[in-house]
Design an enzyme around this catalytic site. Structure first.
Site, PDB file in Angstrom:
ATOM      1  N   ARG A  88     -11.575 -10.059 -11.281  1.00  0.00           N
ATOM      2  CA  ARG A  88     -10.382  -9.467 -11.900  1.00  0.00           C
ATOM      3  C   ARG A  88      -9.432 -10.602 -12.268  1.00  0.00           C
ATOM      4  NH1 ARG A  88      -6.510  -7.027  -7.059  1.00  0.00           N
ATOM      5  NH2 ARG A  88      -5.092  -6.701  -8.798  1.00  0.00           N
ATOM      6  N   ARG A  89      -8.387 -10.291 -13.030  1.00  0.00           N
ATOM      7  CA  ARG A  89      -7.340 -11.237 -13.400  1.00  0.00           C
ATOM      8  C   ARG A  89      -7.944 -12.510 -14.008  1.00  0.00           C
ATOM      9  NH1 ARG A  89      -3.435 -10.492  -8.059  1.00  0.00           N
ATOM     10  NH2 ARG A  89      -2.118  -8.960  -9.056  1.00  0.00           N
ATOM     11  N   HIS A 143       0.807  -1.218   0.000  1.00  0.00           N
ATOM     12  CA  HIS A 143       0.000   0.000   0.000  1.00  0.00           C
ATOM     13  C   HIS A 143       0.846   1.276   0.000  1.00  0.00           C
ATOM     14  CE1 HIS A 143      -3.757   1.962  -0.445  1.00  0.00           C
ATOM     15  NE2 HIS A 143      -3.267   2.888   0.339  1.00  0.00           N
ATOM     16  N   TYR A 158       1.639   5.228  -2.544  1.00  0.00           N
ATOM     17  CA  TYR A 158       1.963   6.640  -2.251  1.00  0.00           C
ATOM     18  C   TYR A 158       3.333   7.006  -2.806  1.00  0.00           C
ATOM     19  CZ  TYR A 158      -2.278   6.118   0.241  1.00  0.00           C
ATOM     20  OH  TYR A 158      -3.589   5.828   0.517  1.00  0.00           O
ATOM     21  N   HIS A 181     -10.322   0.902 -10.039  1.00  0.00           N
ATOM     22  CA  HIS A 181      -9.730   1.830  -9.060  1.00  0.00           C
ATOM     23  C   HIS A 181      -8.279   2.155  -9.422  1.00  0.00           C
ATOM     24  CE1 HIS A 181      -8.230   3.415  -5.282  1.00  0.00           C
ATOM     25  NE2 HIS A 181      -7.472   2.367  -5.085  1.00  0.00           N
ATOM     26  N   PHE A 182      -7.495   1.112  -9.715  1.00  0.00           N
ATOM     27  CA  PHE A 182      -6.079   1.472  -9.865  1.00  0.00           C
ATOM     28  C   PHE A 182      -5.735   2.050 -11.236  1.00  0.00           C
ATOM     29  CE2 PHE A 182      -5.440  -3.336 -10.106  1.00  0.00           C
ATOM     30  CZ  PHE A 182      -4.998  -3.413 -11.415  1.00  0.00           C
ATOM     31  N   HIS A 183      -6.639   1.903 -12.213  1.00  0.00           N
ATOM     32  CA  HIS A 183      -6.350   2.622 -13.459  1.00  0.00           C
ATOM     33  C   HIS A 183      -6.648   4.109 -13.316  1.00  0.00           C
ATOM     34  CE1 HIS A 183      -5.869  -1.367 -15.251  1.00  0.00           C
ATOM     35  NE2 HIS A 183      -5.089  -0.723 -16.108  1.00  0.00           N
TER      36      HIS A 183
HETATM   37 FE1  HAS Z   1      -5.896   2.100  -3.587  1.00  0.00          FE
HETATM   38  C1  HAS Z   1      -6.289  -1.314  -3.912  1.00  0.00           C
HETATM   39  C2  HAS Z   1      -7.708   2.077  -0.691  1.00  0.00           C
HETATM   40  C3  HAS Z   1      -5.338   5.501  -3.196  1.00  0.00           C
HETATM   41  C4  HAS Z   1      -3.558   2.016  -6.121  1.00  0.00           C
HETATM   42  N1  HAS Z   1      -5.091   0.642  -4.777  1.00  0.00           N
HETATM   43  C5  HAS Z   1      -5.403  -0.698  -4.773  1.00  0.00           C
HETATM   44  C6  HAS Z   1      -4.659  -1.380  -5.785  1.00  0.00           C
HETATM   45  C7  HAS Z   1      -3.847  -0.438  -6.378  1.00  0.00           C
HETATM   46  C8  HAS Z   1      -4.138   0.824  -5.753  1.00  0.00           C
HETATM   47  C9  HAS Z   1      -2.815  -0.689  -7.466  1.00  0.00           C
HETATM   48  O1  HAS Z   1      -8.766   0.039   1.293  1.00  0.00           O
HETATM   49  C10 HAS Z   1      -4.773  -2.862  -6.146  1.00  0.00           C
HETATM   50  C11 HAS Z   1      -3.740  -3.710  -5.487  1.00  0.00           C
HETATM   51  C12 HAS Z   1      -3.901  -5.132  -5.945  1.00  0.00           C
HETATM   52  O2  HAS Z   1      -3.377  -5.461  -7.020  1.00  0.00           O
HETATM   53  O3  HAS Z   1      -4.575  -5.892  -5.267  1.00  0.00           O
HETATM   54  N2  HAS Z   1      -6.474   3.528  -2.244  1.00  0.00           N
HETATM   55  C13 HAS Z   1      -7.229   3.308  -1.141  1.00  0.00           C
HETATM   56  C14 HAS Z   1      -7.454   4.571  -0.442  1.00  0.00           C
HETATM   57  C15 HAS Z   1      -6.791   5.531  -1.157  1.00  0.00           C
HETATM   58  C16 HAS Z   1      -6.158   4.868  -2.271  1.00  0.00           C
HETATM   59  C17 HAS Z   1      -8.253   4.794   0.802  1.00  0.00           C
HETATM   60  N3  HAS Z   1      -4.697   3.495  -4.488  1.00  0.00           N
HETATM   61  C18 HAS Z   1      -4.614   4.825  -4.158  1.00  0.00           C
HETATM   62  C19 HAS Z   1      -3.615   5.461  -4.973  1.00  0.00           C
HETATM   63  C20 HAS Z   1      -3.098   4.475  -5.799  1.00  0.00           C
HETATM   64  C21 HAS Z   1      -3.809   3.250  -5.484  1.00  0.00           C
HETATM   65  C22 HAS Z   1      -3.224   6.908  -4.862  1.00  0.00           C
HETATM   66  C23 HAS Z   1      -2.041   4.545  -6.831  1.00  0.00           C
HETATM   67  C24 HAS Z   1      -1.377   5.630  -7.176  1.00  0.00           C
HETATM   68  N4  HAS Z   1      -6.831   0.680  -2.519  1.00  0.00           N
HETATM   69  C25 HAS Z   1      -7.483   0.863  -1.339  1.00  0.00           C
HETATM   70  C26 HAS Z   1      -7.925  -0.442  -0.814  1.00  0.00           C
HETATM   71  C27 HAS Z   1      -7.522  -1.403  -1.720  1.00  0.00           C
HETATM   72  C28 HAS Z   1      -6.838  -0.683  -2.787  1.00  0.00           C
HETATM   73  C29 HAS Z   1      -8.660  -0.718   0.426  1.00  0.00           C
HETATM   74  C30 HAS Z   1      -7.711  -2.933  -1.615  1.00  0.00           C
HETATM   75  C31 HAS Z   1      -8.851  -3.343  -2.452  1.00  0.00           C
HETATM   76  C32 HAS Z   1      -8.994  -4.848  -2.486  1.00  0.00           C
HETATM   77  O4  HAS Z   1      -9.933  -5.354  -1.884  1.00  0.00           O
HETATM   78  O5  HAS Z   1      -8.185  -5.542  -3.116  1.00  0.00           O
HETATM   79  C33 HAS Z   1      -6.709   7.006  -0.783  1.00  0.00           C
HETATM   80  O6  HAS Z   1      -5.379   7.391  -0.632  1.00  0.00           O
HETATM   81  C34 HAS Z   1      -7.432   7.875  -1.772  1.00  0.00           C
HETATM   82  C35 HAS Z   1      -7.563   9.299  -1.288  1.00  0.00           C
HETATM   83  C36 HAS Z   1      -7.818  10.224  -2.434  1.00  0.00           C
HETATM   84  C37 HAS Z   1      -8.778  11.155  -2.492  1.00  0.00           C
HETATM   85  C38 HAS Z   1      -8.927  11.980  -3.743  1.00  0.00           C
HETATM   86  C39 HAS Z   1      -8.394  13.388  -3.575  1.00  0.00           C
HETATM   87  C40 HAS Z   1      -8.502  14.137  -4.864  1.00  0.00           C
HETATM   88  C41 HAS Z   1      -7.543  14.945  -5.378  1.00  0.00           C
HETATM   89  C42 HAS Z   1      -7.765  15.588  -6.719  1.00  0.00           C
HETATM   90  C43 HAS Z   1      -8.651  16.796  -6.607  1.00  0.00           C
HETATM   91  C44 HAS Z   1      -8.809  17.416  -7.951  1.00  0.00           C
HETATM   92  C45 HAS Z   1      -9.972  17.729  -8.504  1.00  0.00           C
HETATM   93  C46 HAS Z   1      -9.992  18.288  -9.900  1.00  0.00           C
HETATM   94  C47 HAS Z   1     -11.266  17.543  -7.794  1.00  0.00           C
HETATM   95  C48 HAS Z   1      -9.688  11.398  -1.368  1.00  0.00           C
HETATM   96  C49 HAS Z   1      -6.294  15.246  -4.654  1.00  0.00           C
HETATM   97  C50 HAS Z   1      -9.919  19.794  -9.907  1.00  0.00           C
HETATM   98  C51 HAS Z   1     -10.231  20.270 -11.266  1.00  0.00           C
HETATM   99  C52 HAS Z   1      -9.971  21.536 -11.705  1.00  0.00           C
HETATM  100  C53 HAS Z   1     -10.425  21.894 -13.052  1.00  0.00           C
HETATM  101  C54 HAS Z   1      -9.265  22.546 -10.932  1.00  0.00           C
END
Ligand code: HAS
Length: 565
Positions: free
Chosen positions: A457-458, A242, A246, A393-395
């Site tokens: 998946r997979r 995990h 980050y 999610h991860f894409h």
């Molecule tokens: Fe995740 C599974 C929970 C973030 C990548 N994640 C994965 C896997 C990958 C991955 C690769 O709790 C699969 C692993 C595998 O192969 O099994 N993930 C989270 C949570 C966050 C999160 C709570 N993940 C990421 C990030 C990744 C990533 C970042 C890659 C870079 N994830 C999980 C969980 C799993 C998981 C479980 C396990 C699932 C399972 O069952 O297998 C948090 O960090 C996310 C917080 C982010 C936000 C968004 C903030 C938004 C921002 C942009 C704002 C901009 C805007 C546009 C609105 C709250 C900063 C403005 C527009 C204008 C025009 C100005």
């Protein structure tokens, strides 16, 4: 090195700053250029395999035409995951950081030979891992869960890539420490500080995968022990797995905070808050890996609960980021004449491909992040775990927030490194938008396939007997996304290769560095490593120590190796 005679004020004696010469810049830029070239080459193969996977899901099986290079869907999927998620990211990050730390500190690398050696070790590791991967002797997917077993050279190769990246990190720390001696009492520059925090996070979390490989997988794959313990292996993997995400995300955040605002005439809304965000990531990124193991028996519910709470904690710095980065961009858009509550958005620098790619990556990340928060909930996770929701999610995260941001960075960095104009900026702009549309379509399709139908998946969905006709609209939606993505990837390489052969730069390019809106230096507690590092180590010990102790105490090395594909 001369030591100046500074009066004793409680601040360490100042060492004379080492000037940054053109020769020093050349060394850093060669490391950066080589790393980014390798990263982009890995991505090229990785995305091509991704297109084949997407087409397979709608029954177009191209694997029969590429035998024996890609022996099966799973062989391709392993290379896709390793090349995109591990190689593209790690090499790009090391290259980008080497380039940026030198500029941020305006001083040479402290130990340039160490950074060169780091890259050599990484390349050697990559080649070693590539041999079994290409020859279908490491078809274990990018998570290489035991008891699926790969050839030992695969594990050794990956270890060397990680060790090389550690060495690059040591080179960065040494450079920052040297700068601090030269500038006693001054706050560490934001970019150099956040690069070092990202590398510290990486050093901490990779201890998990290093332990898994050195103590479980390598001896097992070499035949020194007959069995292994899959639960302990998975736990050590997710200790690393995990925070790994980050490690992918924070370089994009460095760009969004400290560079992107400048590209649209904005300023950093709050430098102290941005520092706090990175310290929070150092503190909270590692102690939460059990959220990947909610479905694993053998981990008590209480520990899953603790890790769930901490997972919600790590979403908090991203929520802070959403508000502060948007505020920084709004400052720029208003300076460019933007008006109204939302009307200013039109005045952002959308015509610049580097800017547009990164802003679109942010938009996609908003969806990916919400999906992450959904995953973190134990009950919801049971519905989506191991379904197509997870690739959805991860894409949107690593495939968009990270990858599209890195592509955006490449649009100023590659011209800067090659001293050549960006080739066909309009094509680069089209590349950013096609990636955005492609990921929206594919991300939506994959999420819904997982949530509504539990599509696994997979899996080779294109030939799965259980696949229902109800899945088709979403499968076709995602394959239309794949087509957009393949057009986008082609445009990316046209632009990058075109740049390598383009006319020499007419106007020099500066690295974009955003000024803070308020120039008052951040308070000292946001410039001090000790409490944050100690807190991060302490929290890891508390959240993993008892469970790891128990798993190691009860370790049963009985699992025999499986070669599934
Ligand atoms: Fe995740 C599974 C929970 C973030 C990548 N994640 C994965 C896997 C990958 C991955 C690769 O709790 C699969 C692993 C595998 O192969 O099994 N993930 C989270 C949570 C966050 C999160 C709570 N993940 C990421 C990030 C990744 C990533 C970042 C890659 C870079 N994830 C999980 C969980 C799993 C998981 C479980 C396990 C699932 C399972 O069952 O297998 C948090 O960090 C996310 C917080 C982010 C936000 C968004 C903030 C938004 C921002 C942009 C704002 C901009 C805007 C546009 C609105 C709250 C900063 C403005 C527009 C204008 C025009 C100005």
């Amino acid at each position: 090195m001369a030591v100046s005679t500074v009066p004793k004020t409680g601040v360490a004696a100042r060492v004379e700053p080492v000037p940054l010469t053109q020769a020093d810049i050349n060394v850093a830029d060669r490391i950066a250029g080589t790393s980014i070239f390798i990263a982009a080459s890995a991505l090229l193969i990785g995305v091509t395999l991704g297109v084949m996977q997407g087409l397979e899901h709608v029954g177009i099986n191209l694997y029969v035409y590429v035998q024996p290079w890609v022996a099966s869907y799973y062989h391709g999927l392993t290379m896709h995951g390793v090349l995109n998620a591990l190689v593209w990211t790690t090499f790009f990050i090391v290259g980008f950081f080497t380039f940026a730390i030198v500029r941020s500190l305006n001083r040479p690398l402290r130990w340039p030979r160490l950074n060169v050696l780091a890259l050599i070790v990484m390349v050697f590791g990559l080649l070693l891992a590539a041999i079994p991967m290409l020859s279908n002797n490491a078809t274990v997917l990018y998570t290489f869960y035991p008891p699926m077993k790969a050839d030992w050279t695969f594990y050794m190769g990956l270890t060397l890539v990680v060790v090389g990246s550690w060495m690059a990190g040591w080179g960065f720390y040494a450079t920052l420490i040297a700068w601090r001696k030269e500038h006693p009492g001054q706050n560490q520059p934001f970019i150099a500080l956040t690069i070092s925090i990202t590398m510290a996070l990486w050093q901490l979390c990779t201890l998990g995968v290093a332990a898994e490989i050195l103590f479980l997988l390598l001896p097992w794959s070499l035949g020194w022990v007959s069995g292994t313990d899959p639960l302990l292996g998975r736990t050590l993997f997710w200790f690393f797995g995990h925070p790994l995400v980050y490690f992918w995300l924070l370089p994009a955040y460095i760009s969004w905070y400290a560079m992107l605002p400048k590209q649209t005439d904005g300023k950093m809304f709050s430098e102290p808050l941005a520092r706090l965000v990175f310290w929070l990531f150092l503190l909270l990124s590692t102690p939460l890996g059990f959220h990947h193991q909610y479905a694993d028996p053998g981990i008590p519910q209480a520990w899953k609960y603790i890790h769930a709470v901490l997972t919600y904690g790590v979403a908090f710095p991203s929520l802070l980021t959403a508000f502060t980065v948007i505020a920084s961009l709004e400052v720029g858009a208003r300076a460019r004449g933007g008006k109204g509550y939302f009307g200013w958005i039109r005045r952002l620098n959308w015509g610049n491909p580097s800017y547009a790619a990164q802003n679109l990556a942010m938009v996609l990340f908003a969806f990916g992040g919400i999906g992450g928060i959904t995953n973190a909930s134990f009950n919801l996770n049971l519905a989506v775990h191991n379904t197509m929701w997870i690739p959805g999610h991860f894409h949107l995260t690593v495939g968009s927030a990270t990858t599209l941001t890195f592509m955006g960075i490449a649009y100023w960095l590659v011209p800067k490194l090659t001293k050549r104009n960006l080739f066909a900026p309009k094509l680069a702009l089209a590349q950013a938008w096609t990636w955005f549309i492609g990921m929206l379509l594919m991300g939506n399709g994959l999420h819904l396939l997982g949530l509504h139908f539990g599509a696994p998946r997979r899996s080779m969905l294109g030939s799965a007997p259980y696949a229902s006709a109800d899945w088709n609209p979403f499968l076709y939606e995602s394959v239309v996304g794949v087509i957009f993505l393949s057009i986008s990837a082609t445009l990316f390489y046209v632009v990058i290769v075109g740049t390598l052969f383009n006319r020499r730069l007419t106007v020099p390019i500066e690295m974009p560095i955003a000024e803070p809106l308020d120039p008052t230096p951040a308070p000292k507690w946001l410039d001090n490593w000790t409490p944050w590092l100690a807190g991060a180590i302490g929290l890891v010990l508390l959240s993993y120590g008892p469970m790891l102790y128990q798993l190691i105490r009860d370790m049963t090395m009985w699992s025999q190796p499986w070669r599934v594909w």
